[in-house]
Write a protein that holds these residues in place. Sequence first.
Motif, PDB file in Angstrom:
ATOM      1  N   LEU A 104       4.962   4.337  -9.778  1.00  0.00           N
ATOM      2  CA  LEU A 104       3.827   4.654  -8.909  1.00  0.00           C
ATOM      3  C   LEU A 104       2.561   3.946  -9.386  1.00  0.00           C
ATOM      4  N   ILE A 105       2.354   3.925 -10.699  1.00  0.00           N
ATOM      5  CA  ILE A 105       1.170   3.251 -11.246  1.00  0.00           C
ATOM      6  C   ILE A 105       1.254   1.747 -11.006  1.00  0.00           C
ATOM      7  N   TYR A 106       2.447   1.179 -11.152  1.00  0.00           N
ATOM      8  CA  TYR A 106       2.607  -0.247 -10.879  1.00  0.00           C
ATOM      9  C   TYR A 106       2.137  -0.572  -9.467  1.00  0.00           C
ATOM     10  N   TRP A 107       2.579   0.217  -8.491  1.00  0.00           N
ATOM     11  CA  TRP A 107       2.192  -0.061  -7.105  1.00  0.00           C
ATOM     12  C   TRP A 107       0.732   0.263  -6.857  1.00  0.00           C
ATOM     13  N   GLU A 108       0.215   1.263  -7.529  1.00  0.00           N
ATOM     14  CA  GLU A 108      -1.217   1.577  -7.370  1.00  0.00           C
ATOM     15  C   GLU A 108      -2.066   0.389  -7.830  1.00  0.00           C
ATOM     16  N   LEU A 109      -1.708  -0.207  -8.948  1.00  0.00           N
ATOM     17  CA  LEU A 109      -2.471  -1.352  -9.449  1.00  0.00           C
ATOM     18  C   LEU A 109      -2.276  -2.576  -8.568  1.00  0.00           C
ATOM     19  N   GLU A 110      -1.070  -2.757  -8.029  1.00  0.00           N
ATOM     20  CA  GLU A 110      -0.834  -3.859  -7.103  1.00  0.00           C
ATOM     21  C   GLU A 110      -1.679  -3.700  -5.840  1.00  0.00           C
ATOM     22  N   LEU A 111      -1.741  -2.492  -5.309  1.00  0.00           N
ATOM     23  CA  LEU A 111      -2.482  -2.247  -4.073  1.00  0.00           C
ATOM     24  C   LEU A 111      -3.997  -2.312  -4.291  1.00  0.00           C
ATOM     25  N   TYR A 120       5.787  -2.884  -0.905  1.00  0.00           N
ATOM     26  CA  TYR A 120       5.574  -1.458  -1.167  1.00  0.00           C
ATOM     27  C   TYR A 120       6.223  -0.586  -0.089  1.00  0.00           C
ATOM     28  N   GLN A 121       6.179  -1.062   1.157  1.00  0.00           N
ATOM     29  CA  GLN A 121       6.821  -0.296   2.228  1.00  0.00           C
ATOM     30  C   GLN A 121       8.317  -0.097   1.953  1.00  0.00           C
ATOM     31  N   GLN A 122       8.956  -1.146   1.417  1.00  0.00           N
ATOM     32  CA  GLN A 122      10.365  -1.019   1.045  1.00  0.00           C
ATOM     33  C   GLN A 122      10.533  -0.060  -0.132  1.00  0.00           C
ATOM     34  N   GLU A 123       9.648  -0.188  -1.116  1.00  0.00           N
ATOM     35  CA  GLU A 123       9.732   0.657  -2.308  1.00  0.00           C
ATOM     36  C   GLU A 123       9.388   2.103  -1.986  1.00  0.00           C
ATOM     37  N   PHE A 124       8.497   2.305  -1.014  1.00  0.00           N
ATOM     38  CA  PHE A 124       8.080   3.658  -0.623  1.00  0.00           C
ATOM     39  C   PHE A 124       9.300   4.516  -0.273  1.00  0.00           C
ATOM     40  N   ARG A 125      10.199   3.950   0.505  1.00  0.00           N
ATOM     41  CA  ARG A 125      11.381   4.710   0.923  1.00  0.00           C
ATOM     42  C   ARG A 125      12.274   5.038  -0.274  1.00  0.00           C
ATOM     43  N   GLU A 180      -3.881   4.601   0.678  1.00  0.00           N
ATOM     44  CA  GLU A 180      -3.906   6.003   1.106  1.00  0.00           C
ATOM     45  C   GLU A 180      -2.492   6.576   1.188  1.00  0.00           C
ATOM     46  N   ILE A 181      -1.551   5.754   1.628  1.00  0.00           N
ATOM     47  CA  ILE A 181      -0.152   6.201   1.680  1.00  0.00           C
ATOM     48  C   ILE A 181       0.365   6.457   0.270  1.00  0.00           C
ATOM     49  N   LEU A 182       0.041   5.545  -0.653  1.00  0.00           N
ATOM     50  CA  LEU A 182       0.461   5.735  -2.038  1.00  0.00           C
ATOM     51  C   LEU A 182      -0.143   7.007  -2.628  1.00  0.00           C
ATOM     52  N   GLU A 183      -1.404   7.255  -2.306  1.00  0.00           N
ATOM     53  CA  GLU A 183      -2.070   8.452  -2.827  1.00  0.00           C
ATOM     54  C   GLU A 183      -1.352   9.711  -2.354  1.00  0.00           C
ATOM     55  N   SER A 184      -0.919   9.717  -1.109  1.00  0.00           N
ATOM     56  CA  SER A 184      -0.181  10.879  -0.606  1.00  0.00           C
ATOM     57  C   SER A 184       1.177  10.991  -1.297  1.00  0.00           C
ATOM     58  N   GLN A 185       1.778   9.851  -1.633  1.00  0.00           N
ATOM     59  CA  GLN A 185       3.058   9.883  -2.345  1.00  0.00           C
ATOM     60  C   GLN A 185       2.871  10.397  -3.778  1.00  0.00           C
ATOM     61  N   LYS A 186       1.765  10.038  -4.414  1.00  0.00           N
ATOM     62  CA  LYS A 186       1.466  10.569  -5.749  1.00  0.00           C
ATOM     63  C   LYS A 186       1.255  12.079  -5.700  1.00  0.00           C
TER      64      LYS A 186
END
Length: 515
Positions: free
Chosen positions: A160-167, A133-138, A177-183
């Motif tokens: 975004l949903i794919y990574w949310e479910l993975e996390l 996810y860190q790689q995908e985040f960028r 929390e990082i994903l939530e801020s990205q959403k």
Amino acid sequence: MSQIKILWVDDEVDLLKPHILFLEKRNYEITTAQSGTEALEIENLGSFDIVFLDENMPGLTGLETLTELKSLHPSIPVVMITKSEEEYIMEEAIGSKIADYLIKPVNPNQILLSLKKNLDHSRLITAKTTSNYQQEFRKIAMDMGYINNYEEWAQLYKKLIYWELELDNIEDTGMAEILESQKTEANQEFGKFIDKHYPEWFQDGIDAPIMSHTLFREKVVPELTKEQPTLFVVIDNLRYDQWKIIEPLISDYKLNKESTYYSILPSATQYARNAIFSGLMPSEMERLYPELWKNDVDDGGKNLYEKEFLATQIKRLGLDIKWSYHKISNLNQGKKLVDSIKSYKDDDLLAVVYNFVDILSHSKTEMEVIKELASTDKSYRSLTKSWFANSPLLELIQLAADLNFKLLITTDHGTINVNNPSKVIGDKNTSLNLRYKTGRSLTYNDKDVLAIKNPKSIHLPNINLSSSFIFAKNDYFFAYPNNYNHYVKYYRNTYQHGGISLEELIIPFAVLNPK
């Protein structure tokens, strides 16, 4: 990290010394027992992290020891080791919820792999998922700045949903929390995109997404055949993430096609769902069928005539089909349809509106216990999954598969968890919805909304000559200055719809065939 404690039960334990030395060098603590009876008599048996258990021992067999061990300490992972490859032994062991199954002779690396798989599994998955996810985040952050069409927004939201479910499946809450801020950032940019492009989608010659009023014509009708009945299910308020959670439960069907479409504005039931069944935008419904359409300020239910709207659309499209329509708003109605589904097996189209998720979102607002059970998107998904797994709807779908129905699943709009109040002032005839308002002389914070001064420009009714619409962006909800603090406390952290967000506007449509 504390030392991992292993109990190894084998009547030929002396032959295991090379294995034990191999593991001790890697900081595992090994305790041995030469029989099932000896193992069960060990003090603090429950303190072991894992048990390796020989199946073929004198006295208590491995399977008998396994049964006793699981009755005392059901959560301890047990790895069964056996010389036998007989199927019934495997079935017995697996039925007793063993963690792994190894065939003798086992080498030390097999043992180490089993330990990694069963004890380090969670840590390894967390590390791998976090790294990915860190790689995908960028990449997501970079992509966000360049998106300029509705298809790319749908793809980004699905990512975004794919990574949310993975996390959801890892222990590191920091990544979530990082994903939530990205959403949140994505919703801010998406709001700007809708602000700029939504009115254009109704102009001739402009490339527009499939939306509520074109869904039936563009996505449902092409799936209808005389050779196979079709079950068309509209689950009210079902977001894309909730669909991905319940999809694995539909085991009698195989996913054929999955896509998304856009809800119209307001992303609210009386507008979006009526548009699905009528094939018309709200202003056209009001003009052509004034006896079927009700505006926000009118008394009475706003979705009472979906069957009649569907009849007009089927006629307008010239479809020669046998069809029926059912709305399910409670358990008894669901059970009644389950009991009678065989009588519809010769229909070309069985259309079903299922209202549970809508009821769930409203219950979260009104009931403290639901607020606690669905305080986050993760828990909201979990509650949705629990409902679906035990609902008449799943039973209906299972029976439909037996009757060879093709299955179409979609929704009318999604919901978003609202947390930020935005003050609005309107007269007594202003609509009550928290994510959109229509009325005269509305006063609002410009940055929080998309304002439409001329409703006809986006095919919405003009309730009166000076009425306008405003739609909340991001996770804002509208609050009046009067009794403001009470109102904000009551509605904050509830699921609402009607406004502009990825969750509300980009929604699933799935085509499934019986296996």
